[in-house]
Each structure stands twice: as structure tokens, then as C-alpha cells.
Design a protein around this motif. Structure first.
Motif, PDB file in Angstrom:
ATOM      1  N   ASP A   1      23.416 -32.568  24.930  1.00  0.00           N
ATOM      2  CA  ASP A   1      23.609 -33.257  26.209  1.00  0.00           C
ATOM      3  C   ASP A   1      25.034 -33.757  26.398  1.00  0.00           C
ATOM      4  O   ASP A   1      25.579 -33.682  27.499  1.00  0.00           O
ATOM      5  CB  ASP A   1      22.631 -34.430  26.343  1.00  0.00           C
ATOM      6  CG  ASP A   1      21.191 -33.968  26.544  1.00  0.00           C
ATOM      7  OD1 ASP A   1      20.987 -32.799  26.955  1.00  0.00           O
ATOM      8  OD2 ASP A   1      20.272 -34.767  26.291  1.00  0.00           O
ATOM      9  N   LEU A   2      25.653 -34.234  25.332  1.00  0.00           N
ATOM     10  CA  LEU A   2      27.017 -34.761  25.429  1.00  0.00           C
ATOM     11  C   LEU A   2      28.029 -33.643  25.692  1.00  0.00           C
ATOM     12  O   LEU A   2      28.910 -33.775  26.555  1.00  0.00           O
ATOM     13  CB  LEU A   2      27.359 -35.512  24.142  1.00  0.00           C
ATOM     14  CG  LEU A   2      28.399 -36.602  24.220  1.00  0.00           C
ATOM     15  CD1 LEU A   2      28.169 -37.566  25.372  1.00  0.00           C
ATOM     16  CD2 LEU A   2      28.444 -37.365  22.914  1.00  0.00           C
ATOM     17  N   ASP A   3      27.896 -32.526  24.977  1.00  0.00           N
ATOM     18  CA  ASP A   3      28.784 -31.382  25.218  1.00  0.00           C
ATOM     19  C   ASP A   3      28.604 -30.862  26.639  1.00  0.00           C
ATOM     20  O   ASP A   3      29.575 -30.519  27.317  1.00  0.00           O
ATOM     21  CB  ASP A   3      28.505 -30.259  24.215  1.00  0.00           C
ATOM     22  CG  ASP A   3      29.067 -30.555  22.836  1.00  0.00           C
ATOM     23  OD1 ASP A   3      29.915 -31.455  22.713  1.00  0.00           O
ATOM     24  OD2 ASP A   3      28.642 -29.868  21.885  1.00  0.00           O
ATOM     25  N   ARG A   4      27.357 -30.805  27.080  1.00  0.00           N
ATOM     26  CA  ARG A   4      27.058 -30.334  28.439  1.00  0.00           C
ATOM     27  C   ARG A   4      27.758 -31.228  29.466  1.00  0.00           C
ATOM     28  O   ARG A   4      28.376 -30.758  30.403  1.00  0.00           O
ATOM     29  CB  ARG A   4      25.540 -30.312  28.658  1.00  0.00           C
ATOM     30  CG  ARG A   4      25.112 -29.627  29.916  1.00  0.00           C
ATOM     31  CD  ARG A   4      23.587 -29.499  30.028  1.00  0.00           C
ATOM     32  NE  ARG A   4      23.012 -28.787  28.895  1.00  0.00           N
ATOM     33  CZ  ARG A   4      22.260 -29.347  27.938  1.00  0.00           C
ATOM     34  NH1 ARG A   4      21.944 -30.613  27.992  1.00  0.00           N
ATOM     35  NH2 ARG A   4      21.788 -28.630  26.943  1.00  0.00           N
ATOM     36  N   ARG A   5      27.687 -32.531  29.253  1.00  0.00           N
ATOM     37  CA  ARG A   5      28.328 -33.485  30.171  1.00  0.00           C
ATOM     38  C   ARG A   5      29.844 -33.310  30.165  1.00  0.00           C
ATOM     39  O   ARG A   5      30.489 -33.324  31.217  1.00  0.00           O
ATOM     40  CB  ARG A   5      27.941 -34.919  29.786  1.00  0.00           C
ATOM     41  CG  ARG A   5      28.506 -35.973  30.675  1.00  0.00           C
ATOM     42  CD  ARG A   5      27.781 -36.012  32.023  1.00  0.00           C
ATOM     43  NE  ARG A   5      28.421 -37.016  32.860  1.00  0.00           N
ATOM     44  CZ  ARG A   5      28.905 -36.799  34.066  1.00  0.00           C
ATOM     45  NH1 ARG A   5      28.776 -35.628  34.633  1.00  0.00           N
ATOM     46  NH2 ARG A   5      29.497 -37.753  34.738  1.00  0.00           N
ATOM     47  N   ILE A   6      30.433 -33.122  28.989  1.00  0.00           N
ATOM     48  CA  ILE A   6      31.879 -32.892  28.886  1.00  0.00           C
ATOM     49  C   ILE A   6      32.270 -31.646  29.676  1.00  0.00           C
ATOM     50  O   ILE A   6      33.218 -31.659  30.459  1.00  0.00           O
ATOM     51  CB  ILE A   6      32.317 -32.775  27.404  1.00  0.00           C
ATOM     52  CG1 ILE A   6      32.239 -34.150  26.735  1.00  0.00           C
ATOM     53  CG2 ILE A   6      33.719 -32.189  27.292  1.00  0.00           C
ATOM     54  CD1 ILE A   6      32.412 -34.121  25.227  1.00  0.00           C
TER      55      ILE A   6
ATOM     56  N   LYS B   1      30.027 -19.398  45.348  1.00  0.00           N
ATOM     57  CA  LYS B   1      31.315 -19.174  44.689  1.00  0.00           C
ATOM     58  C   LYS B   1      31.066 -18.941  43.210  1.00  0.00           C
ATOM     59  O   LYS B   1      29.996 -19.250  42.687  1.00  0.00           O
ATOM     60  CB  LYS B   1      32.210 -20.399  44.875  1.00  0.00           C
ATOM     61  CG  LYS B   1      32.435 -20.774  46.317  1.00  0.00           C
ATOM     62  CD  LYS B   1      33.717 -20.233  46.819  1.00  0.00           C
ATOM     63  CE  LYS B   1      34.019 -20.747  48.211  1.00  0.00           C
ATOM     64  NZ  LYS B   1      34.391 -19.714  49.117  1.00  0.00           N
ATOM     65  N   ARG B   2      32.078 -18.384  42.548  1.00  0.00           N
ATOM     66  CA  ARG B   2      31.962 -18.188  41.100  1.00  0.00           C
ATOM     67  C   ARG B   2      31.576 -19.516  40.467  1.00  0.00           C
ATOM     68  O   ARG B   2      32.142 -20.544  40.759  1.00  0.00           O
ATOM     69  CB  ARG B   2      33.273 -17.711  40.525  1.00  0.00           C
ATOM     70  CG  ARG B   2      33.216 -17.513  39.022  1.00  0.00           C
ATOM     71  CD  ARG B   2      34.528 -17.031  38.483  1.00  0.00           C
ATOM     72  NE  ARG B   2      34.764 -15.662  38.848  1.00  0.00           N
ATOM     73  CZ  ARG B   2      34.538 -14.633  38.045  1.00  0.00           C
ATOM     74  NH1 ARG B   2      34.077 -14.841  36.831  1.00  0.00           N
ATOM     75  NH2 ARG B   2      34.776 -13.410  38.428  1.00  0.00           N
ATOM     76  N   ARG B   3      30.543 -19.478  39.631  1.00  0.00           N
ATOM     77  CA  ARG B   3      30.071 -20.696  38.993  1.00  0.00           C
ATOM     78  C   ARG B   3      29.598 -20.393  37.586  1.00  0.00           C
ATOM     79  O   ARG B   3      29.411 -19.227  37.214  1.00  0.00           O
ATOM     80  CB  ARG B   3      28.950 -21.328  39.806  1.00  0.00           C
ATOM     81  CG  ARG B   3      27.713 -20.457  39.941  1.00  0.00           C
ATOM     82  CD  ARG B   3      26.661 -21.088  40.812  1.00  0.00           C
ATOM     83  NE  ARG B   3      25.556 -20.167  41.034  1.00  0.00           N
ATOM     84  CZ  ARG B   3      24.621 -20.361  41.925  1.00  0.00           C
ATOM     85  NH1 ARG B   3      24.649 -21.426  42.682  1.00  0.00           N
ATOM     86  NH2 ARG B   3      23.642 -19.503  42.071  1.00  0.00           N
ATOM     87  N   LEU B   4      29.396 -21.442  36.841  1.00  0.00           N
ATOM     88  CA  LEU B   4      28.917 -21.300  35.472  1.00  0.00           C
ATOM     89  C   LEU B   4      27.443 -20.921  35.461  1.00  0.00           C
ATOM     90  O   LEU B   4      26.701 -21.292  36.371  1.00  0.00           O
ATOM     91  CB  LEU B   4      29.052 -22.631  34.736  1.00  0.00           C
ATOM     92  CG  LEU B   4      30.450 -23.163  34.512  1.00  0.00           C
ATOM     93  CD1 LEU B   4      30.370 -24.534  33.851  1.00  0.00           C
ATOM     94  CD2 LEU B   4      31.243 -22.220  33.659  1.00  0.00           C
ATOM     95  N   PRO B   5      27.009 -20.223  34.414  1.00  0.00           N
ATOM     96  CA  PRO B   5      25.557 -20.075  34.234  1.00  0.00           C
ATOM     97  C   PRO B   5      24.996 -21.448  33.858  1.00  0.00           C
ATOM     98  O   PRO B   5      25.753 -22.359  33.512  1.00  0.00           O
ATOM     99  CB  PRO B   5      25.457 -19.083  33.068  1.00  0.00           C
ATOM    100  CG  PRO B   5      26.750 -19.185  32.357  1.00  0.00           C
ATOM    101  CD  PRO B   5      27.783 -19.596  33.361  1.00  0.00           C
ATOM    102  N   PRO B   6      23.684 -21.602  33.909  1.00  0.00           N
ATOM    103  CA  PRO B   6      23.111 -22.902  33.529  1.00  0.00           C
ATOM    104  C   PRO B   6      23.554 -23.308  32.125  1.00  0.00           C
ATOM    105  O   PRO B   6      23.568 -22.492  31.211  1.00  0.00           O
ATOM    106  CB  PRO B   6      21.601 -22.648  33.582  1.00  0.00           C
ATOM    107  CG  PRO B   6      21.447 -21.478  34.500  1.00  0.00           C
ATOM    108  CD  PRO B   6      22.684 -20.634  34.311  1.00  0.00           C
ATOM    109  N   LEU B   7      23.923 -24.566  31.970  1.00  0.00           N
ATOM    110  CA  LEU B   7      24.389 -25.068  30.689  1.00  0.00           C
ATOM    111  C   LEU B   7      23.259 -25.492  29.772  1.00  0.00           C
ATOM    112  O   LEU B   7      23.483 -25.811  28.613  1.00  0.00           O
ATOM    113  CB  LEU B   7      25.357 -26.247  30.894  1.00  0.00           C
ATOM    114  CG  LEU B   7      26.642 -25.905  31.658  1.00  0.00           C
ATOM    115  CD1 LEU B   7      27.464 -27.167  31.881  1.00  0.00           C
ATOM    116  CD2 LEU B   7      27.441 -24.860  30.917  1.00  0.00           C
ATOM    117  N   ALA B   8      22.053 -25.518  30.286  1.00  0.00           N
ATOM    118  CA  ALA B   8      20.906 -25.954  29.481  1.00  0.00           C
ATOM    119  C   ALA B   8      20.444 -24.881  28.528  1.00  0.00           C
ATOM    120  O   ALA B   8      20.650 -23.747  28.668  1.00  0.00           O
ATOM    121  CB  ALA B   8      19.751 -26.342  30.398  1.00  0.00           C
TER     122      ALA B   8
END
Length: 145
Positions: free
Chosen positions: A4-9, A138-145
Motif C-alpha cells: 500500500d505504501l509503495d502504491r501511494r508513492i 489518455k495514456r495511463r498506468l495499469p492498475p497498481l493493485a
């Protein structure tokens, strides 16, 4: 996988890659050294590849975008790929399966410019182009979960 912390960063950096380490640490409730260590590990793991600038092509006069499907003629695949790599207006290109070998995005100032670019390729490949009317995602990240 990210905790969760890395995801938030990562989410904070995606929103503002220029944030100071001190501000980032405050927003994730860690010390600056701990945050710096997490960033280093994210970079080492390849999760974070770069801290970049997002430029608006329209502000540079590139008011049109085109998506071009490219099917090289027999024996011309490498020549076509090199042309795509060398033409600066190609901002993205994917090598794909299926009937076409490449799907590319160009930023252009006019239809005439598109024609001139495609003229450099047409003796080596078949092309099919579409002008982008809008970009709802727009270009976006895949889900971080």
C-alpha cells in the motif's frame, strides 16, 4: 506486487514527479530517509523507470494526431521499422500480431504533413491511417493493485 505504501508513492509521483522528497515523505507519513529507500528499491525493481516531463504537443503546434496501421511489404520489415524510428513525428509505435505489423501514433501539424510522412513509407509498406478526433482515455498506468 506493490504494498500500500509503495502504491501511494507511485500514485503521488504519477500526479507530480517534481514533488520534493520532503513533501513526498510527509504525504506518505514516512521519514525522508525511509521514503528515499523505498524510491531506490522501486527504481531497482524497474517499477519506476524515469521521472519525466509531460509535454502538450498542441502547445508545440502539433494540432493533429493520426493512428497509422503499417503492413510492410515482403522483406521490408526492418527497413520500415528503421524509417518509423527515424521519423520524429512518430511518437509511439507498437509491433503487433495480426494483419499489420505496426500500429503507430503520429503528431502532425497538417494533413499535408501526414501525406509527406506516409510517402516515405508507401514504397515499402501498405498503410491505413485514421485521424484522432478525441482521446477519451489518455495514456495511463495499469492498475497498481
Amino acid at each position: 506486487m506493490l504494498d500500500d505504501l509503495d502504491r501511494r508513492i507511485v500514485e503521488i509521483l504519477v500526479d507530480d514527479a517534481r514533488i520534493s522528497l520532503k513533501e513526498l515523505a510527509q504525504r506518505v507519513n514516512l521519514s525522508s530517509p525511509s521514503t528515499s529507500e523505498r524510491l531506490r528499491r522501486l527504481e531497482e525493481r524497474g517499477v519506476i523507470r524515469a521521472f519525466t516531463v509531460d509535454i502538450d504537443p498542441v502547445a508545440l503546434g502539433y494540432t493533429l494526431q493520426a493512428i497509422v496501421r503499417i503492413r510492410p511489404l515482403p522483406g521490408k520489415l526492418h527497413q520500415v521499422q528503421k524509417l518509423i524510428e527515424d521519423i520524429a513525428q512518430f511518437s509511439e509505435c507498437d509491433k503487433v500480431t495480426g494483419d499489420d505489423c505496426f500500429i503507430a501514433r503520429l503528431h502532425i501539424r497538417s494533413i499535408d504533413e501526414l501525406d509527406k510522412i506516409l510517402d516515405q513509407i508507401t514504397d515499402k509498406a501498405e498503410t491505413n491511417s485514421s485521424i484522432v478526433k478525441a482521446q477519451p482515455v489518455k495514456r495511463r498506468l495499469p492498475p497498481l493493485a
